[in-house]
Design a protein around this motif. Structure first.
Motif, PDB file in Angstrom:
ATOM      1  N   ALA A 199      -8.022  -1.987   8.415  1.00  0.00           N
ATOM      2  CA  ALA A 199      -8.415  -2.303   7.043  1.00  0.00           C
ATOM      3  C   ALA A 199      -9.601  -1.459   6.588  1.00  0.00           C
ATOM      4  O   ALA A 199      -9.664  -1.027   5.428  1.00  0.00           O
ATOM      5  CB  ALA A 199      -8.737  -3.792   6.918  1.00  0.00           C
ATOM      6  N   TRP A 200     -10.553  -1.203   7.494  1.00  0.00           N
ATOM      7  CA  TRP A 200     -11.720  -0.424   7.090  1.00  0.00           C
ATOM      8  C   TRP A 200     -11.331   0.991   6.660  1.00  0.00           C
ATOM      9  O   TRP A 200     -11.923   1.550   5.736  1.00  0.00           O
ATOM     10  CB  TRP A 200     -12.762  -0.377   8.210  1.00  0.00           C
ATOM     11  N   MET A 201     -10.326   1.562   7.318  1.00  0.00           N
ATOM     12  CA  MET A 201      -9.886   2.904   6.954  1.00  0.00           C
ATOM     13  C   MET A 201      -9.255   2.907   5.569  1.00  0.00           C
ATOM     14  O   MET A 201      -9.490   3.821   4.766  1.00  0.00           O
ATOM     15  CB  MET A 201      -8.884   3.425   7.995  1.00  0.00           C
ATOM     16  N   ILE A 202      -8.475   1.871   5.279  1.00  0.00           N
ATOM     17  CA  ILE A 202      -7.840   1.786   3.966  1.00  0.00           C
ATOM     18  C   ILE A 202      -8.895   1.599   2.882  1.00  0.00           C
ATOM     19  O   ILE A 202      -8.818   2.204   1.804  1.00  0.00           O
ATOM     20  CB  ILE A 202      -6.808   0.647   3.947  1.00  0.00           C
ATOM     21  N   ARG A 203      -9.908   0.765   3.165  1.00  0.00           N
ATOM     22  CA  ARG A 203     -10.969   0.548   2.163  1.00  0.00           C
ATOM     23  C   ARG A 203     -11.701   1.845   1.857  1.00  0.00           C
ATOM     24  O   ARG A 203     -12.014   2.145   0.700  1.00  0.00           O
ATOM     25  CB  ARG A 203     -11.953  -0.511   2.677  1.00  0.00           C
ATOM     26  N   ILE A 204     -11.997   2.626   2.891  1.00  0.00           N
ATOM     27  CA  ILE A 204     -12.677   3.911   2.671  1.00  0.00           C
ATOM     28  C   ILE A 204     -11.792   4.832   1.842  1.00  0.00           C
ATOM     29  O   ILE A 204     -12.248   5.490   0.897  1.00  0.00           O
ATOM     30  CB  ILE A 204     -13.046   4.557   4.017  1.00  0.00           C
ATOM     31  N   ARG A 262      -1.270 -16.172  -1.672  1.00  0.00           N
ATOM     32  CA  ARG A 262      -1.521 -16.889  -2.922  1.00  0.00           C
ATOM     33  C   ARG A 262      -1.204 -16.039  -4.155  1.00  0.00           C
ATOM     34  O   ARG A 262      -1.546 -16.408  -5.269  1.00  0.00           O
ATOM     35  CB  ARG A 262      -2.974 -17.350  -2.978  1.00  0.00           C
ATOM     36  N   SER A 263      -0.564 -14.907  -3.946  1.00  0.00           N
ATOM     37  CA  SER A 263      -0.302 -13.977  -5.044  1.00  0.00           C
ATOM     38  C   SER A 263       1.200 -13.811  -5.251  1.00  0.00           C
ATOM     39  O   SER A 263       1.966 -13.829  -4.278  1.00  0.00           O
ATOM     40  CB  SER A 263      -0.930 -12.613  -4.732  1.00  0.00           C
ATOM     41  N   PRO A 264       1.628 -13.643  -6.510  1.00  0.00           N
ATOM     42  CA  PRO A 264       3.055 -13.355  -6.739  1.00  0.00           C
ATOM     43  C   PRO A 264       3.504 -12.062  -6.066  1.00  0.00           C
ATOM     44  O   PRO A 264       4.687 -11.881  -5.814  1.00  0.00           O
ATOM     45  CB  PRO A 264       3.154 -13.244  -8.262  1.00  0.00           C
ATOM     46  N   TYR A 265       2.547 -11.177  -5.758  1.00  0.00           N
ATOM     47  CA  TYR A 265       2.912  -9.924  -5.103  1.00  0.00           C
ATOM     48  C   TYR A 265       3.319 -10.145  -3.649  1.00  0.00           C
ATOM     49  O   TYR A 265       3.939  -9.275  -3.037  1.00  0.00           O
ATOM     50  CB  TYR A 265       1.756  -8.928  -5.176  1.00  0.00           C
ATOM     51  N   GLY A 266       2.963 -11.304  -3.099  1.00  0.00           N
ATOM     52  CA  GLY A 266       3.355 -11.613  -1.735  1.00  0.00           C
ATOM     53  C   GLY A 266       4.691 -12.316  -1.620  1.00  0.00           C
ATOM     54  O   GLY A 266       5.277 -12.374  -0.529  1.00  0.00           O
ATOM     55  N   GLU A 267       5.208 -12.836  -2.735  1.00  0.00           N
ATOM     56  CA  GLU A 267       6.431 -13.632  -2.685  1.00  0.00           C
ATOM     57  C   GLU A 267       7.642 -12.878  -2.152  1.00  0.00           C
ATOM     58  O   GLU A 267       8.428 -13.433  -1.379  1.00  0.00           O
ATOM     59  CB  GLU A 267       6.731 -14.210  -4.068  1.00  0.00           C
ATOM     60  N   PRO A 268       7.864 -11.603  -2.516  1.00  0.00           N
ATOM     61  CA  PRO A 268       9.059 -10.908  -1.984  1.00  0.00           C
ATOM     62  C   PRO A 268       8.894 -10.454  -0.539  1.00  0.00           C
ATOM     63  O   PRO A 268       9.867  -9.981   0.061  1.00  0.00           O
ATOM     64  CB  PRO A 268       9.198  -9.687  -2.908  1.00  0.00           C
ATOM     65  N   LEU A 269       7.689 -10.597   0.023  1.00  0.00           N
ATOM     66  CA  LEU A 269       7.392 -10.023   1.324  1.00  0.00           C
ATOM     67  C   LEU A 269       7.538 -11.047   2.448  1.00  0.00           C
ATOM     68  O   LEU A 269       7.463 -12.263   2.215  1.00  0.00           O
ATOM     69  CB  LEU A 269       5.967  -9.451   1.341  1.00  0.00           C
ATOM     70  N   LYS A 270       7.708 -10.550   3.646  1.00  0.00           N
ATOM     71  CA  LYS A 270       7.740 -11.423   4.809  1.00  0.00           C
ATOM     72  C   LYS A 270       6.388 -12.109   4.972  1.00  0.00           C
ATOM     73  O   LYS A 270       5.340 -11.565   4.607  1.00  0.00           O
ATOM     74  CB  LYS A 270       8.075 -10.604   6.058  1.00  0.00           C
ATOM     75  N   SER A 271       6.413 -13.308   5.554  1.00  0.00           N
ATOM     76  CA  SER A 271       5.191 -14.107   5.683  1.00  0.00           C
ATOM     77  C   SER A 271       4.174 -13.471   6.624  1.00  0.00           C
ATOM     78  O   SER A 271       2.998 -13.862   6.631  1.00  0.00           O
ATOM     79  CB  SER A 271       5.543 -15.511   6.171  1.00  0.00           C
ATOM     80  N   ASP A 272       4.601 -12.475   7.417  1.00  0.00           N
ATOM     81  CA  ASP A 272       3.662 -11.789   8.314  1.00  0.00           C
ATOM     82  C   ASP A 272       2.558 -11.075   7.535  1.00  0.00           C
ATOM     83  O   ASP A 272       1.454 -10.876   8.061  1.00  0.00           O
ATOM     84  CB  ASP A 272       4.396 -10.731   9.147  1.00  0.00           C
ATOM     85  N   TYR A 273       2.853 -10.691   6.317  1.00  0.00           N
ATOM     86  CA  TYR A 273       1.894  -9.931   5.509  1.00  0.00           C
ATOM     87  C   TYR A 273       1.086 -10.897   4.654  1.00  0.00           C
ATOM     88  O   TYR A 273       1.573 -11.440   3.659  1.00  0.00           O
ATOM     89  CB  TYR A 273       2.634  -8.901   4.658  1.00  0.00           C
ATOM     90  N   THR A 274      -0.150 -11.103   5.061  1.00  0.00           N
ATOM     91  CA  THR A 274      -0.990 -12.108   4.414  1.00  0.00           C
ATOM     92  C   THR A 274      -2.071 -11.516   3.530  1.00  0.00           C
ATOM     93  O   THR A 274      -2.611 -12.204   2.669  1.00  0.00           O
ATOM     94  CB  THR A 274      -1.647 -13.000   5.479  1.00  0.00           C
ATOM     95  N   ARG A 275      -2.392 -10.259   3.729  1.00  0.00           N
ATOM     96  CA  ARG A 275      -3.423  -9.617   2.918  1.00  0.00           C
ATOM     97  C   ARG A 275      -2.958  -8.224   2.544  1.00  0.00           C
ATOM     98  O   ARG A 275      -2.059  -7.654   3.163  1.00  0.00           O
ATOM     99  CB  ARG A 275      -4.755  -9.549   3.667  1.00  0.00           C
ATOM    100  N   GLY A 276      -3.584  -7.689   1.517  1.00  0.00           N
ATOM    101  CA  GLY A 276      -3.193  -6.358   1.075  1.00  0.00           C
ATOM    102  C   GLY A 276      -4.223  -5.784   0.131  1.00  0.00           C
ATOM    103  O   GLY A 276      -5.314  -6.339  -0.055  1.00  0.00           O
ATOM    104  N   PHE A 277      -3.881  -4.664  -0.463  1.00  0.00           N
ATOM    105  CA  PHE A 277      -4.761  -3.957  -1.386  1.00  0.00           C
ATOM    106  C   PHE A 277      -3.950  -3.551  -2.613  1.00  0.00           C
ATOM    107  O   PHE A 277      -2.746  -3.286  -2.516  1.00  0.00           O
ATOM    108  CB  PHE A 277      -5.358  -2.725  -0.719  1.00  0.00           C
ATOM    109  N   VAL A 278      -4.612  -3.494  -3.762  1.00  0.00           N
ATOM    110  CA  VAL A 278      -3.975  -3.090  -5.014  1.00  0.00           C
ATOM    111  C   VAL A 278      -4.787  -1.937  -5.598  1.00  0.00           C
ATOM    112  O   VAL A 278      -6.015  -1.988  -5.645  1.00  0.00           O
ATOM    113  CB  VAL A 278      -3.906  -4.254  -6.020  1.00  0.00           C
ATOM    114  N   TYR A 279      -4.100  -0.882  -6.025  1.00  0.00           N
ATOM    115  CA  TYR A 279      -4.781   0.259  -6.624  1.00  0.00           C
ATOM    116  C   TYR A 279      -3.917   0.819  -7.757  1.00  0.00           C
ATOM    117  O   TYR A 279      -2.777   0.381  -7.965  1.00  0.00           O
ATOM    118  CB  TYR A 279      -5.087   1.335  -5.576  1.00  0.00           C
TER     119      TYR A 279
END
Length: 547
Positions: A124-129, A153-170
């Motif tokens: 995650a730190w690499m992605i943030r940089i 807790r985001s509509p952007y997570g609804e189509p995704l597998k439950s394994d993905y709990t966090r992400g980034f938007v740009y």
């Protein structure tokens, strides 16, 4: 490669041909012959014509018939290029995003991207940089910055597998790539250039102070003299120098090598309801995108498959293969709850990227930057375009026009940075511009007020395609019936006639897959109705010209 005769097409007026033959100098001479009608060739012709040069452009197929209509259709800096330390390229592309968005808000608009975090790919730190750099390498006025997102807790997570709990938007941008090429061609023509499709440059002989080019089209061969030649033939640029262009004194003109990398895409039925796109990281260190497409679909791509030079014989279209389809389905299915299967694919397309060979072993690591190479000694000027990407086409064209001016001894002022592409200046419809994204919504509202008889879906499609030029398509129509017969759903004769008259359309594919993407929405029977319409009129532009 390409160019057309200066004689109007038989059976049609000069206006109806969309070929501004008057732009050429007497006896067919011109200042610059541009070979290639992709985004780079069209952009260079536009920039040169706007500086007052007499320009002829020759395209062997249709505008954007190959690579330039087969992109992932993004105006983006290239986030993943930061890993290859391509900071200069990323910054240049980021600087261009908002320049382009303002120039044509009807065919380009902001798009937000969701990157689900997979710790096995990148920490995650690499992605943030990376996102911090992406936000700050160039000034932003329209596009919002990046942020984290809780996918649970985001509509952007609804189509995704439950394994993905966090992400980034740009932020980045979207573009109708084929229409971008046509708009550059329109602007070049309006500024005096002569542009010719379905014409091949079969020979180009270099002399001390000019080039003599042989141009072959439907009505035979013509000879044209040009003070300078621009080789913007894309994947065919190296072959053009080796096989078509003849040096003045036997020197080699081809000094660079291209790596041809096929990028393929699949289209499936809509996989999610929101308006954001996804960027997925793959175990092979590549990425793919899943993008909202044409309202009802999701576009997934792309691949990187190296091709041999001989695969470009003729001007045939690149094709996806079964392994690429399987790869894209497999990688998308790593993220989506609902698997993407090969049988879900409703359409595909592929293009060949002409990348400058930089000795990288991995095709994904080959630079996407461009190089402009000049030959000015021992003969008339030659400029060759190597590489490039759609986001930086305007800057490439500006640099190329600067170089051509220098080679011709008259470097003229650049002008495109603050100009609109045809249809992009909305002031007559909405007054003072505010933001590219909201300006388009204001345009749509005004079209609804001025033409309330237009069905909303048709008004929106036409507004997206033509922007402020929609009046040229509608003419004096005051009701839907005034647009003539409906050749296919939502496609009337008046629009087809406009595309033939103004936008060089000569076949059904020009309309169904490049000037629009209506082919994706039509059945085979409906597509054949458009094919038949063109077949009944082919004699208007294929008949040999009178002597």
């Amino acid at each position: 490669m390409n160019s057309v005769p200066s004689t109007p097409l038989a059976g049609a007026s000069a206006d109806a041909t969309a070929d501004n033959a008057a732009a050429a100098a007497p006896h067919g001479d011109c200042d610059v012959l541009v070979v290639g009608g992709g985004i780079n060739g069209a952009g260079i012709a536009r920039d040169l014509a706007g500086r007052g040069w007499k320009v002829v452009l020759a395209e062997a197929s249709d505008f954007a018939a190959h690579t330039s209509s087969s992109s992932t259709k993004l105006i983006h800096g290239g986030l993943r290029y930061l890993e290859y330390y391509e900071f200069s390229l990323v910054r240049k592309a980021l600087q261009e995003r908002e320049v382009l968005l303002r120039s044509a808000p009807h065919i380009m608009w902001p798009l937000r991207f969701v990157m689900p975090h997979d710790a096995a790919m990148r920490p995650a730190w690499m992605i943030r940089i990376g996102l911090f750099l992406y936000d700050h390498l160039a000034r932003r006025e329209v596009l919002p910055g990046s942020e984290g997102v809780d996918l649970r807790r985001s509509p952007y997570g609804e189509p995704l597998k439950s394994d993905y709990t966090r992400g980034f938007v740009y932020s980045d941008g979207w573009v109708d790539d084929a229409r971008l090429v046509v708009l550059n061609a329109l602007d070049a023509r309006d500024r005096g250039a002569a542009l010719h499709t379905r014409t091949t440059v079969t020979g180009a002989r270099r002399h001390a102070d000019h080039w003599t080019a042989t141009l072959r089209c439907a009505d035979g061969e013509r000879t044209l003299r040009a003070r300078a030649l621009v080789n913007a033939a894309g994947p065919w640029a190296e072959g053009f120098l080796r096989e078509v262009a003849s040096p003045a004194r036997g020197e080699a003109l081809a000094t660079k090598s291209l790596r041809l990398v096929k990028g393929s895409h699949i289209i499936v039925r809509k996989r999610f309801q929101h308006d954001h796109a996804y960027i997925f990281q793959n175990p092979d260190k590549r990425i793919i995108f899943a993008i909202p497409y044409e309202d009802d679909f999701t576009l997934i791509g792309t691949t990187d498959v190296e091709l041999p030079q001989e695969s470009l014989a003729g001007f045939g279209k690149a094709r996806i293969d079964e392994r690429e389809i399987a790869y894209l389905c497999e990688q998308a299915s790593r993220y989506f709850r609902e698997p993407v299967r090969p049988e879900d694919v409703v359409w595909t397309y592929a293009g060949v990227r002409p990348l400058l060979d930089d000795a990288s072993g991995d095709p994904s690591a080959v630079t996407r930057d461009y190089l402009l190479e000049t030959h000015a000694t021992d003969g008339a000027p030659l400029l060759s375009v190597w590489g490039g990407k759609i986001t930086t086409f305007r800057k490439l064209a500006e640099d190329a026009a600067d170089l051509v001016g220098t080679l011709l001894g008259d470097r003229r002022r650049a002008w495109t940075e603050h100009s609109h592409l045809p249809g992009g200046d909305l002031r007559d419809w909405i007054g003072a511009p505010q933001r590219p994204d909201t300006d388009f919504q204001r345009l749509l509202a005004t079209i609804g007020q001025r033409h309330p008889w237009l069905p909303p879906s048709l008004a929106r499609r036409m507004a997206r395609a033509y922007g402020a030029r929609i009046g040229r398509v509608l003419g004096g129509a005051e009701r839907l019936e005034d647009l003539g017969p409906e050749i296919a759903p939502g496609l009337h004769q008046a629009e087809l006639e406009y595309l033939v008259r103004e936008e060089w359309a000569r076949a059904a594919d020009d309309v169904l897959w490049r000037r629009s993407k209506l082919g994706l929405h039509y059945t085979e029977v409906q597509r054949m109705a458009v094919v038949q319409w063109f077949a009944e009129r082919e004699h208007l532009w294929s008949r040999p010209a009178a002597a």
